[in-house]
Design a protein around this motif. Structure first.
Motif, mmCIF file in Angstrom:
data_model
loop_
_atom_site.group_PDB
_atom_site.id
_atom_site.type_symbol
_atom_site.label_atom_id
_atom_site.label_comp_id
_atom_site.label_asym_id
_atom_site.label_seq_id
_atom_site.Cartn_x
_atom_site.Cartn_y
_atom_site.Cartn_z
ATOM 1 N N ARG A 43 66.828 -61.659 89.958
ATOM 2 C CA ARG A 43 67.260 -63.048 90.126
ATOM 3 C C ARG A 43 66.202 -63.827 90.896
ATOM 4 N NH1 ARG A 43 73.331 -62.911 92.423
ATOM 5 N NH2 ARG A 43 72.283 -61.601 93.955
ATOM 6 N N LEU A 44 66.002 -65.069 90.479
ATOM 7 C CA LEU A 44 65.094 -65.985 91.153
ATOM 8 C C LEU A 44 65.904 -67.139 91.707
ATOM 9 C CD1 LEU A 44 62.182 -67.000 91.795
ATOM 10 C CD2 LEU A 44 62.259 -68.186 89.580
ATOM 11 N N ARG A 45 65.784 -67.348 93.027
ATOM 12 C CA ARG A 45 66.422 -68.486 93.684
ATOM 13 C C ARG A 45 65.340 -69.517 93.972
ATOM 14 N NH1 ARG A 45 71.580 -67.160 95.538
ATOM 15 N NH2 ARG A 45 72.058 -64.924 95.413
ATOM 16 N N ALA A 96 60.998 -88.522 101.934
ATOM 17 C CA ALA A 96 60.942 -88.242 100.502
ATOM 18 C C ALA A 96 62.315 -88.206 99.862
ATOM 19 C CB ALA A 96 60.236 -86.903 100.263
ATOM 20 N N GLY A 97 63.363 -88.068 100.688
ATOM 21 C CA GLY A 97 64.712 -87.964 100.150
ATOM 22 C C GLY A 97 64.984 -86.559 99.657
ATOM 23 N N PRO A 98 66.161 -86.304 99.097
ATOM 24 C CA PRO A 98 66.505 -84.964 98.632
ATOM 25 C C PRO A 98 65.520 -84.479 97.580
ATOM 26 C CG PRO A 98 68.437 -86.396 98.666
ATOM 27 C CD PRO A 98 67.246 -87.281 98.886
ATOM 28 N N ASP A 99 65.095 -83.257 97.724
ATOM 29 C CA ASP A 99 64.129 -82.663 96.791
ATOM 30 C C ASP A 99 64.699 -81.352 96.272
ATOM 31 O OD1 ASP A 99 62.088 -81.569 95.388
ATOM 32 O OD2 ASP A 99 60.614 -81.617 97.004
ATOM 33 N N PRO A 100 65.089 -81.311 94.999
ATOM 34 C CA PRO A 100 65.716 -80.099 94.475
ATOM 35 C C PRO A 100 64.790 -78.910 94.461
ATOM 36 C CG PRO A 100 65.188 -81.607 92.685
ATOM 37 C CD PRO A 100 64.963 -82.357 93.963
ATOM 38 N N ASP A 101 63.484 -79.129 94.554
ATOM 39 C CA ASP A 101 62.554 -78.007 94.531
ATOM 40 C C ASP A 101 62.146 -77.561 95.923
ATOM 41 O OD1 ASP A 101 62.441 -77.778 91.781
ATOM 42 O OD2 ASP A 101 60.991 -79.413 91.621
ATOM 43 N N ARG A 102 62.745 -78.180 96.974
ATOM 44 C CA ARG A 102 62.350 -77.854 98.338
ATOM 45 C C ARG A 102 62.975 -76.519 98.753
ATOM 46 N NH1 ARG A 102 60.008 -80.575 102.329
ATOM 47 N NH2 ARG A 102 60.436 -79.961 104.472
ATOM 48 N N GLY A 103 62.320 -75.805 99.628
ATOM 49 C CA GLY A 103 62.854 -74.555 100.150
ATOM 50 C C GLY A 103 62.141 -73.365 99.550
ATOM 51 N N ALA A 104 62.418 -72.217 100.123
ATOM 52 C CA ALA A 104 61.722 -70.995 99.735
ATOM 53 C C ALA A 104 62.182 -70.530 98.363
ATOM 54 C CB ALA A 104 61.991 -69.915 100.774
ATOM 55 N N ALA A 105 61.223 -70.106 97.570
ATOM 56 C CA ALA A 105 61.554 -69.393 96.341
ATOM 57 C C ALA A 105 61.751 -67.931 96.720
ATOM 58 C CB ALA A 105 60.430 -69.544 95.317
ATOM 59 N N ARG A 106 62.787 -67.314 96.180
ATOM 60 C CA ARG A 106 63.128 -65.948 96.565
ATOM 61 C C ARG A 106 63.401 -65.123 95.311
ATOM 62 N NH1 ARG A 106 67.593 -62.716 98.225
ATOM 63 N NH2 ARG A 106 67.091 -61.419 100.043
ATOM 64 N N LEU A 107 62.763 -63.974 95.250
ATOM 65 C CA LEU A 107 62.934 -63.064 94.118
ATOM 66 C C LEU A 107 63.724 -61.850 94.583
ATOM 67 C CD1 LEU A 107 62.212 -62.258 91.174
ATOM 68 C CD2 LEU A 107 60.161 -61.170 92.110
ATOM 69 N N GLU A 108 64.803 -61.531 93.876
ATOM 70 C CA GLU A 108 65.653 -60.391 94.223
ATOM 71 C C GLU A 108 65.509 -59.317 93.155
ATOM 72 O OE1 GLU A 108 69.519 -62.065 94.589
ATOM 73 O OE2 GLU A 108 68.997 -63.298 96.335
ATOM 74 N N VAL A 109 64.997 -58.165 93.554
ATOM 75 C CA VAL A 109 64.730 -57.093 92.593
ATOM 76 C C VAL A 109 65.370 -55.772 93.004
ATOM 77 C CG1 VAL A 109 62.553 -58.105 91.785
ATOM 78 C CG2 VAL A 109 62.527 -56.562 93.764
ATOM 79 N N PHE A 149 59.923 -71.168 86.172
ATOM 80 C CA PHE A 149 59.530 -71.266 87.579
ATOM 81 C C PHE A 149 58.784 -72.556 87.900
ATOM 82 C CE2 PHE A 149 56.914 -69.292 91.210
ATOM 83 C CZ PHE A 149 57.916 -69.530 92.131
ATOM 84 N N GLY A 150 58.258 -73.213 86.863
ATOM 85 C CA GLY A 150 57.498 -74.442 87.079
ATOM 86 C C GLY A 150 56.024 -74.235 86.778
ATOM 87 N N SER A 151 55.481 -75.041 85.891
ATOM 88 C CA SER A 151 54.083 -74.868 85.479
ATOM 89 C C SER A 151 53.118 -75.091 86.626
ATOM 90 C CB SER A 151 53.762 -75.828 84.322
ATOM 91 O OG SER A 151 53.983 -77.180 84.727
ATOM 92 N N ALA A 152 53.508 -75.901 87.628
ATOM 93 C CA ALA A 152 52.617 -76.182 88.764
ATOM 94 C C ALA A 152 52.621 -75.060 89.790
ATOM 95 C CB ALA A 152 53.018 -77.494 89.439
ATOM 96 N N ASN A 153 53.479 -74.066 89.600
ATOM 97 C CA ASN A 153 53.620 -73.014 90.611
ATOM 98 C C ASN A 153 52.838 -71.748 90.291
ATOM 99 O OD1 ASN A 153 55.361 -74.663 92.037
ATOM 100 N ND2 ASN A 153 57.187 -73.852 91.026
ATOM 101 N N ILE A 154 52.261 -71.666 89.096
ATOM 102 C CA ILE A 154 51.496 -70.484 88.694
ATOM 103 C C ILE A 154 50.160 -70.935 88.135
ATOM 104 C CG2 ILE A 154 51.443 -68.397 87.282
ATOM 105 C CD1 ILE A 154 54.463 -68.472 87.132
ATOM 106 N N ALA A 155 49.085 -70.456 88.716
ATOM 107 C CA ALA A 155 47.744 -70.801 88.252
ATOM 108 C C ALA A 155 47.243 -69.746 87.263
ATOM 109 C CB ALA A 155 46.782 -70.909 89.435
#
Length: 434
Positions: free
Chosen positions: A254-256, A234-247, A312-318
């Motif tokens: 912060r959202l990574r 697929a090549g480099p994917d900027p959205d790949r990897g864990a989403a992490r919330l720091e509270v 966060f991305g419309s496809a990530n929250i239902a």
């Protein structure tokens, strides 16, 4: 794996040459003694089972798991489950798992399950008669089989410890699973290292042999190799990897995600945290109550959700209910993981501040108080002078009389520090008494 190594391997349930009938009777007897004796003392030792099993039993008991209740049915409807698992990154390994474990297993008496990172079973396939039997204990797609929900079991305990494991018969904490054995291994994203879920085999005693665990591990290795190849294709994917919330900070949450670090508003941090804590989803009315018990207008909630989707991305929250469609880890999860492993010092390192400091959202306040109580209990239970010092010197334990008293008990009465702490405790007692 050499035979001599399996004899000392705590993750393997049945050693080579071991009689499963004799082992089953010994484990069942140990289980009944543990349940009968440990209601008053969950940490009581001397139980003749593997340490990994005993520690899981203790966590299950402390967590309030009822050994006679078992798993409950899925909280997700068929359409919601289909949407959730189709969007989950572990779905891409299903063809590999089917090819290596499911195909040709129609009359094997075995079940093959894939779970998500929280222990929810996404797929359960294999022998039809075994599936019918498993239905009676709710080992079905959509059901929560985390250790917190049903106690000791291979998928749940593998997730809890992030390690492959086998559970044999009465080693399960729930009595209605004692006729089964299972072997499971965690699956990770090979690029980010993110925990995605587990692959599990469930069936009779032969599932508890070293060969079965090797088969599961080999399947997971093949699945992770497939994930790596997909990533390269697929090549480099900027959205790949864990989403992490720091509270856990006095600062803004912060959202990574997707290679970016975004400072969130407090409200957006509250919403993401509540959704992470409620993977089953939240209706707009329920979410509004958790954000503000003065009946926050659901129209306002929907407006905030619309803004959050842009971040966060419309496809990530239902919607209906609101729920996350991608894994989101939080620094709270990491503190809990440290505590579950008994690593109190690591938990203190991560516990840098209260959960979303300044938030008065009822749902957040509950999470904040529960985490504080969990860390405090870990510190007091550890009985470690350095951990007690760090806790009492932090804002979290500065006014905690019991922790100061416990710390004092670890000091040499002849030392200057003992006298200083005793004087401080006396002042603290007088101040809190007024």
């Amino acid at each position: 794996m050499p035979a001599d190594s399996t004899r000392s391997n705590p993750w393997i349930a049945v050693r080579p040459g071991e009689d499963t009938g004799t082992l089953a009777r010994r484990v069942s007897s140990a289980y009944e003694r543990f349940v009968a004796r440990s209601a008053d003392n969950p940490d009581e030792g001397g139980v003749p089972v593997r340490s990994v099993v005993l520690e899981s039993w203790q966590r299950s008991l402390r967590g309030g798991v009822d050994p006679d209740r078992g798993a409950e049915g899925s909280a997700l409807g068929a359409a919601d489950l289909e949407e959730y698992r189709a969007a989950h990154p572990i779905s891409s390994i299903r063809p590999v798992v089917r090819s290596l474990l499911v195909d040709g297993a129609e009359d094997s008496g075995l079940l093959v399950a894939i779970s998500d990172q929280r222990g929810r079973l996404l797929w359960v396939e294999g022998d039809r008669s075994a599936r019918d039997r498993a239905d009676r204990m709710s080992f079905i797609e959509g059901t929560d089989w985390s250790e917190a929900a049903v106690g000791t079991n291979a998928p749940g305990t593998a997730l809890q410890l992030d390690h492959c494991v086998q559970i044999f018969g009465a080693e399960h904490f729930s009595r209605n699973v004692h006729d089964w054995s299972c072997a499971a291994a965690p699956v990770h994203d090979p690029v980010s290292g993110q925990l995605l879920g587990t692959v599990d085999i469930t069936g009779g005693p032969r599932v508890a042999t070293p060969e079965a665990l090797q088969l599961v591990r080999a399947t997971v290795a093949a699945a992770e190799a497939e994930l790596r190849l997909r990533g390269l294709d697929a090549g480099p994917d900027p959205d790949r990897g864990a989403a992490r919330l720091e509270v856990l900070s006095e600062e803004r949450p912060r959202l990574r995600h997707g290679g970016r670090v975004v400072r969130l508003s407090r409200r957006h941090g509250e919403i993401l945290l509540l959704l992470a804590e409620h993977p089953e989803g939240l209706a707009a009315e329920h979410l509004s109550f958790l954000l503000d018990d003065r009946e926050l207008d659901t129209v306002t909630v929907r407006a905030e959700m619309s803004r959050l989707r842009k971040i966060f991305g419309s496809a990530n929250i239902a919607s209906r209910p609101y729920r996350l469609l991608v894994p989101l880890v939080t620094d709270i999860d990491e503190v809990r993981g440290d505590l579950d492993r008994g690593d109190v010092r690591a938990a203190l390192d991560r516990y840098r501040g209260p959960v979303l400091a300044g938030s008065d959202a009822p749902g957040v306040v509950r999470i904040r108080e529960e985490l504080w109580a969990s860390v405090r209990a870990g510190v007091l239970g550890e009985a470690d002078a350095d951990a007690l010092r760090r806790w009492t010197e932090s804002p979290h334990g500065r006014d905690d009389v019991e922790s100061w008293s416990a710390y004092l008990a670890h000091l040499d009465p002849a030392s200057p520090r003992y006298r200083r702490i005793a004087a401080h405790l006396s002042v603290l007692d007088r101040r809190l008494a007024t």
